[in-house]
Scaffold this active site. Structure first.
Site, PDB file in Angstrom:
ATOM      1  CB  ALA A   1    -100.749 -63.651 -38.750  1.00  0.00           C
TER       2      ALA A   1
ATOM      3  CB  ILE B   1     -92.071 -63.953 -42.575  1.00  0.00           C
ATOM      4  CG1 ILE B   1     -90.741 -63.487 -43.180  1.00  0.00           C
ATOM      5  CG2 ILE B   1     -92.236 -65.456 -42.750  1.00  0.00           C
ATOM      6  CD1 ILE B   1     -89.509 -64.007 -42.454  1.00  0.00           C
TER       7      ILE B   1
ATOM      8  CG  ASN C   1     -94.030 -65.558 -38.671  1.00  0.00           C
ATOM      9  OD1 ASN C   1     -93.028 -65.571 -39.382  1.00  0.00           O
ATOM     10  ND2 ASN C   1     -94.646 -64.420 -38.366  1.00  0.00           N
TER      11      ASN C   1
ATOM     12  CB  SER D   1     -82.940 -66.804 -37.266  1.00  0.00           C
ATOM     13  OG  SER D   1     -81.946 -65.887 -37.694  1.00  0.00           O
TER      14      SER D   1
ATOM     15  CE1 TYR E   1     -84.371 -63.126 -33.331  1.00  0.00           C
ATOM     16  CE2 TYR E   1     -82.353 -63.233 -34.621  1.00  0.00           C
ATOM     17  CZ  TYR E   1     -83.716 -63.401 -34.514  1.00  0.00           C
ATOM     18  OH  TYR E   1     -84.434 -63.860 -35.591  1.00  0.00           O
TER      19      TYR E   1
ATOM     20  CB  THR F   1     -89.714 -58.085 -42.831  1.00  0.00           C
ATOM     21  OG1 THR F   1     -88.777 -58.303 -41.755  1.00  0.00           O
ATOM     22  CG2 THR F   1     -89.760 -59.321 -43.731  1.00  0.00           C
TER      23      THR F   1
END
Length: 252
Positions: free
Chosen positions: A14, A18, A90, A144, A159, A196
């Site tokens: 957090a 995002i 997240n 994703s 990934y 990001t």
């Protein structure tokens, strides 16, 4: 979203990007949001920033690679807040670690955070939802586009494998919830390129990351938070199971 005011959400990862955008939107909608990260100082700053909002931020330091950290966090949530109503998985990370030349430690860290940590959090969140009678609870998986197709770049292959696992987990969780005759919902959100800190951490090369984000008009963190709020605010009988959201200019 009015029915969620005063209720409890957990958002992992957090502190930035995002995750921070999701915390802001949920707090502004009146929720009590437990924000967890290894970097609790940034979540403390979010708490200060949102001090006049309808909801509140509860910062927690938690390393999702450490199961005891996760269990301690859920113990605190139950003791202090009565349990989770919404769980937003997240947190996620990527290393540039190709399948044929990557380092094992990088693969393990991606598995521990992207798959194992996510699954532990989901298990414990659903347990708390059922214990407290939150049959309208909601679990989110931040997936994703790499969980739906494999791009040619070798740096992203492992990934991508972890995110394909998240896609499978989303269907598995939905099936297990149905077997329980539960009305708890599950939503997987799969972004494409979002501007990001993600690429900077993965590439470990600021020039390459900057060039990637300048190559097209990227999504922003708020775009993903908006999608989550849309799914959360849908009527209880409607499960928005999969959201795929990519920049208009992104090729795949």
């Amino acid at each position: 979203m009015e029915r969620w005011a005063g209720r409890v959400a957990l958002v992992t990862g957090a502190s930035v990007g995002i995750g921070a955008a999701i915390v802001r939107q949920l707090v502004q909608n009146g929720m009590k949001v437990v924000g967890c990260s290894r970097n609790i100082e940034k979540i403390e700053a979010l708490k200060t920033e949102l001090s006049s909002a309808k909801g509140q931020v509860v910062p927690v330091r938690c390393d999702l690679k450490n199961e005891q950290d996760i269990m301690d966090m859920f113990t605190m949530i139950k003791r202090d807040l009565g349990g989770v109503d919404v769980c937003v998985n997240n947190a996620g990370l990527a290393h540039a670690a190709p399948l044929l030349s990557g380092e094992t430690k990088d693969w393990r860290e991606m598995v521990d955070v992207n798959i194992i940590g996510l699954t532990i959090c989901t298990r414990e969140a659903v347990k708390q939802m059922r214990e407290k009678g939150a049959n309208d609870g909601h679990v989110f998986l931040l997936n994703s586009m790499s969980g739906h197709r494999v791009i040619p770049s070798p740096n992203g292959h492992f990934y991508s494998a972890t995110k394909f696992a998240v896609t499978a987990l989303g269907d598995g969780i939905r099936n297990e919830l149905r077997e329980m005759k539960s009305q708890i919902r599950i939503t997987s959100i799969s972004p494409g390129l979002v501007e990001t800190e993600f690429a900077y951490r993965m590439q470990k090369n600021d020039d390459k990351a900057k060039a990637l984000y300048e190559s097209i008009k990227c999504l922003q963190a708020d775009d993903i938070a908006d999608a989550l709020v849309y799914a959360l605010g849908a009527p209880a009988h409607a499960q928005i199971h999969d959201i795929l959201i990519r920049p208009t200019d992104q090729v795949s």
